[in-house]
Design a protein around this motif. Structure first.
Motif, mmCIF file in Angstrom:
data_model
loop_
_atom_site.group_PDB
_atom_site.id
_atom_site.type_symbol
_atom_site.label_atom_id
_atom_site.label_comp_id
_atom_site.label_asym_id
_atom_site.label_seq_id
_atom_site.Cartn_x
_atom_site.Cartn_y
_atom_site.Cartn_z
ATOM 1 N N ASN A 201 0.853 -1.199 0.000
ATOM 2 C CA ASN A 201 0.000 0.000 0.000
ATOM 3 C C ASN A 201 0.882 1.240 0.000
ATOM 4 O O ASN A 201 1.834 1.340 0.776
ATOM 5 C CB ASN A 201 -0.908 0.008 1.228
ATOM 6 N N HIS A 202 0.554 2.190 -0.849
ATOM 7 C CA HIS A 202 1.341 3.413 -0.974
ATOM 8 C C HIS A 202 0.639 4.594 -0.307
ATOM 9 O O HIS A 202 -0.574 4.558 -0.062
ATOM 10 C CB HIS A 202 1.605 3.722 -2.453
ATOM 11 N N ALA A 203 1.421 5.628 -0.023
ATOM 12 C CA ALA A 203 0.897 6.798 0.689
ATOM 13 C C ALA A 203 -0.212 7.497 -0.090
ATOM 14 O O ALA A 203 -1.083 8.143 0.509
ATOM 15 C CB ALA A 203 2.032 7.781 0.981
ATOM 16 N N ASP A 204 -0.196 7.376 -1.424
ATOM 17 C CA ASP A 204 -1.215 8.044 -2.234
ATOM 18 C C ASP A 204 -2.501 7.229 -2.364
ATOM 19 O O ASP A 204 -3.407 7.580 -3.117
ATOM 20 C CB ASP A 204 -0.667 8.369 -3.620
ATOM 21 N N GLY A 205 -2.567 6.109 -1.633
ATOM 22 C CA GLY A 205 -3.773 5.295 -1.652
ATOM 23 C C GLY A 205 -3.769 4.184 -2.685
ATOM 24 O O GLY A 205 -4.701 3.375 -2.734
ATOM 25 N N THR A 206 -2.763 4.138 -3.528
ATOM 26 C CA THR A 206 -2.673 3.079 -4.519
ATOM 27 C C THR A 206 -2.019 1.845 -3.910
ATOM 28 O O THR A 206 -1.452 1.896 -2.819
ATOM 29 C CB THR A 206 -1.865 3.540 -5.740
ATOM 30 N N ARG A 207 -2.087 0.753 -4.635
ATOM 31 C CA ARG A 207 -1.527 -0.510 -4.164
ATOM 32 C C ARG A 207 -0.813 -1.202 -5.314
ATOM 33 O O ARG A 207 -1.314 -1.220 -6.445
ATOM 34 C CB ARG A 207 -2.632 -1.416 -3.607
ATOM 35 N N SER A 208 0.344 -1.763 -5.045
ATOM 36 C CA SER A 208 1.106 -2.501 -6.048
ATOM 37 C C SER A 208 1.252 -3.953 -5.620
ATOM 38 O O SER A 208 1.497 -4.237 -4.442
ATOM 39 C CB SER A 208 2.515 -1.903 -6.219
ATOM 40 N N THR A 209 1.092 -4.864 -6.563
ATOM 41 C CA THR A 209 1.360 -6.270 -6.283
ATOM 42 C C THR A 209 2.856 -6.528 -6.462
ATOM 43 O O THR A 209 3.580 -5.736 -7.090
ATOM 44 C CB THR A 209 0.596 -7.189 -7.244
ATOM 45 N N PHE A 210 3.312 -7.640 -5.922
ATOM 46 C CA PHE A 210 4.715 -8.007 -6.125
ATOM 47 C C PHE A 210 5.031 -8.127 -7.612
ATOM 48 O O PHE A 210 6.112 -7.719 -8.057
ATOM 49 C CB PHE A 210 5.043 -9.332 -5.428
ATOM 50 N N ILE A 211 4.101 -8.682 -8.401
ATOM 51 C CA ILE A 211 4.346 -8.859 -9.831
ATOM 52 C C ILE A 211 4.604 -7.511 -10.503
ATOM 53 O O ILE A 211 5.541 -7.362 -11.305
ATOM 54 C CB ILE A 211 3.149 -9.572 -10.503
#
Length: 227
Positions: A201-211
């Motif tokens: 989870n990122h500070a801007d509210g977005t989310r990244s998967t490991f892939i």
């Protein structure tokens, strides 16, 4: 093949109390004897660095006789690479035991073996457990290629096993294969996609998967390699 006695479906209060005390006694002796043999101990886990490899054994007593050993082996460079990809370089400063018990680490499947199936003494079982651990290190033939082979076919990889495979190929310097495994996981906008078992989870509210992070990491490596 030695077969341990199954645990009772339900323990009496006295049985539960006795089993808990036996496990405590067993772990205390494993800790002391393991340290005398060059192992470290934390959270019921024996672990050590053996050259370029991290080795851990999480033993526990079987019912009444015998003890289970669960051996895990991975390259020392594996978790630091993973932490670099997911943006957790500060994990490099955590105790070595974190590689065995931490949440943000890569764990190959353990190899499980029953030690001392006819033995009931916790002292003897603890000594046999440490001796077994020493034997695994002494007779080791570990390799990254062997770990990759143990994972099976690419199509069978799921979740954290896919993340492990990607990082193992990156350790070999095979960016092409790592990127192929990332893309094989599917469109990351799809609910059916395999995100590699980890998400940030990122500070801007977005989310990244490991892939997604692994694809970004490999692209960066290619740019820097071409510069």
């Amino acid at each position: 093949m030695d077969v341990p006695q199954p645990w009772p479906a339900k323990l009496t209060r006295e049985q539960a109390k006795g089993a808990k005390q036996r496990e405590r006694d067993f772990q205390a002796i494993v800790k002391a004897h393991g340290k005398a043999s060059g192992w470290r101990y934390a959270r019921a886990d024996l672990f050590k660095q053996e050259g370029d490899w991290f080795v851990s054994n999480m033993p526990s007593l079987a019912w009444e006789r015998g003890a289970w050993s669960r051996l895990t082996v991975k390259p020392m460079a594996l978790d630091p690479l993973f932490w670099d990809i997911v943006g957790l370089p500060e994990n490099n400063h955590l105790p070595l035991s974190f590689r065995a018990t931490g949440a943000w680490v890569l764990q190959p499947r353990w190899r499980e073996e029953l030690v001392g199936v006819s033995e009931s003494s916790v002292v003897e079982l603890a000594h046999q457990t440490v001796a077994w651990s020493n034997t695994q290190v002494a007779g080791s033939d570990w390799s990254i290629d062997g770990m990759i082979a143990d994972l099976g076919s690419d199509r069978e990889l799921r979740s954290q096993r896919r993340a492990l495979a990607i990082c193992l190929h990156l350790l070999k310097g095979d960016l092409d294969k790592a990127q192929h495994l990332c893309r094989q996981a599917g469109d990351q906008s799809s609910l059916a996609a395999d995100g590699g078992g980890f998400g940030t989870n990122h500070a801007d509210g977005t989310r990244s998967t490991f892939i997604q992070q692994a694809l970004d990491w490999t692209a960066k490596e290619r740019r820097e390699g071409a510069a």
